[in-house]
Write an enzyme that holds these catalytic residues in place. Structure first.
Site, PDB file in Angstrom:
ATOM      1  N   CYS A 137      18.339  13.519 -25.047  1.00 55.14           N
ATOM      2  CA  CYS A 137      17.622  12.488 -24.293  1.00 55.14           C
ATOM      3  C   CYS A 137      16.644  13.186 -23.357  1.00 55.14           C
ATOM      4  O   CYS A 137      17.054  13.953 -22.479  1.00 55.14           O
ATOM      5  CB  CYS A 137      18.585  11.611 -23.493  1.00 55.14           C
ATOM      6  N   ASN A 163      10.397  -1.831 -19.795  1.00 54.32           N
ATOM      7  CA  ASN A 163      10.385  -2.151 -21.219  1.00 54.32           C
ATOM      8  C   ASN A 163      11.808  -1.990 -21.742  1.00 54.32           C
ATOM      9  O   ASN A 163      12.464  -0.976 -21.457  1.00 54.32           O
ATOM     10  CB  ASN A 163       9.429  -1.213 -21.969  1.00 54.32           C
ATOM     11  N   HIS A 220      22.893   8.662 -17.668  1.00 53.39           N
ATOM     12  CA  HIS A 220      22.291   8.016 -18.837  1.00 53.39           C
ATOM     13  C   HIS A 220      22.779   6.579 -18.981  1.00 53.39           C
ATOM     14  O   HIS A 220      23.961   6.330 -19.184  1.00 53.39           O
ATOM     15  CB  HIS A 220      22.620   8.789 -20.124  1.00 53.39           C
ATOM     16  N   HIS A 241      14.419   3.152 -17.466  1.00 49.99           N
ATOM     17  CA  HIS A 241      13.369   3.615 -16.541  1.00 49.99           C
ATOM     18  C   HIS A 241      12.533   2.429 -16.096  1.00 49.99           C
ATOM     19  O   HIS A 241      12.324   1.472 -16.844  1.00 49.99           O
ATOM     20  CB  HIS A 241      12.485   4.689 -17.177  1.00 49.99           C
ATOM     21  N   HIS A 276       8.814   1.607 -14.756  1.00 55.64           N
ATOM     22  CA  HIS A 276       7.441   2.059 -14.523  1.00 55.64           C
ATOM     23  C   HIS A 276       6.973   1.447 -13.204  1.00 55.64           C
ATOM     24  O   HIS A 276       7.110   0.230 -12.998  1.00 55.64           O
ATOM     25  CB  HIS A 276       6.500   1.544 -15.615  1.00 55.64           C
TER      26      HIS A 276
HETATM   27  P1  AMP Z   1       8.547   3.301 -22.497  1.00 55.13           P
HETATM   28  O1  AMP Z   1       7.518   3.206 -23.588  1.00 55.13           O
HETATM   29  O2  AMP Z   1       8.628   2.115 -21.602  1.00 55.13           O
HETATM   30  O3  AMP Z   1       9.893   3.716 -23.060  1.00 55.13           O
HETATM   31  O4  AMP Z   1       8.055   4.452 -21.532  1.00 55.13           O
HETATM   32  C1  AMP Z   1       8.269   5.805 -21.779  1.00 55.13           C
HETATM   33  C2  AMP Z   1       7.276   6.556 -20.924  1.00 55.13           C
HETATM   34  O5  AMP Z   1       7.710   7.879 -20.803  1.00 55.13           O
HETATM   35  C3  AMP Z   1       5.849   6.585 -21.482  1.00 55.13           C
HETATM   36  O6  AMP Z   1       4.955   5.998 -20.550  1.00 55.13           O
HETATM   37  C4  AMP Z   1       5.590   8.081 -21.674  1.00 55.13           C
HETATM   38  O7  AMP Z   1       4.266   8.432 -21.366  1.00 55.13           O
HETATM   39  C5  AMP Z   1       6.583   8.695 -20.700  1.00 55.13           C
HETATM   40  N1  AMP Z   1       7.020  10.052 -21.006  1.00 55.13           N
HETATM   41  C6  AMP Z   1       7.515  10.505 -22.170  1.00 55.13           C
HETATM   42  N2  AMP Z   1       7.859  11.807 -22.053  1.00 55.13           N
HETATM   43  C7  AMP Z   1       7.592  12.154 -20.767  1.00 55.13           C
HETATM   44  C8  AMP Z   1       7.729  13.362 -20.022  1.00 55.13           C
HETATM   45  N3  AMP Z   1       8.231  14.476 -20.568  1.00 55.13           N
HETATM   46  N4  AMP Z   1       7.332  13.374 -18.726  1.00 55.13           N
HETATM   47  C9  AMP Z   1       6.834  12.247 -18.166  1.00 55.13           C
HETATM   48  N5  AMP Z   1       6.688  11.075 -18.801  1.00 55.13           N
HETATM   49  C10 AMP Z   1       7.046  11.042 -20.104  1.00 55.13           C
HETATM   50 ZN    ZN Z   2      19.304   9.969 -20.930  1.00 57.67          ZN
END
Ligand code: AMP
Ligand code: ZN
Length: 115
Positions: free
Chosen positions: A4, A88, A46, A101, A103
């Protein structure tokens, strides 16, 4: 959880640009920002998504929504002009990383409805 990416960020196994951290929560800049401010707020533990939250997570969810996000909004100068919080959830919700997460997006006008 193995494999993850957000657990790895929480454990500092992969680098991120951290803007907030405490025992339970870490917040870092999104790698592909969709707004001038785009921060992701995650529990270190997690949890797959909002759909996986239970009554046992009330304190954690309250901490994130009532304390961490407002503090980040203030520090990023979003609290007066406004901002958007998005979680999301699941495939149709557009969730690509299966670790809960939030945003936090701001610094520009947001549109509605989302795509
Ligand atoms: P979601 O599409 O809502 O699952 O959002 C996942 C978010 O994680 C996206 O906006 C990606 O740009 C971001 N993301 C993925 N990998 C990383 C990372 N290593 N560091 C920072 N953000 C990330
Ligand atoms: Zn995780």
């Amino acid at each position: 959880m193995a494999d993850c990416i957000f657990c790895k960020i929480a454990n500092k196994e992969i680098p991120s640009s951290v803007v907030y951290e405490d025992e339970q929560v870490i917040a870092f800049k999104d790698l592909e920002p969709q707004a001038p401010v785009h921060v992701l707020v995650i529990p270190k533990r997690h949890i797959e998504s909002v759909a996986a939250l239970t009554a046992d997570d009330k304190a954690l969810a309250g901490h994130i929504l009532c304390e961490v996000i407002p503090q980040i909004a203030k520090e990023q100068n979003l609290d007066k002009k406004g901002f958007r919080v998005v979680a999301n959830t699941g495939d149709e919700g557009g969730q690509t990383v299966k670790h809960l997460h939030f945003h936090v997006l701001g610094g520009r006008s947001m549109q509605w409805p989302p795509g």
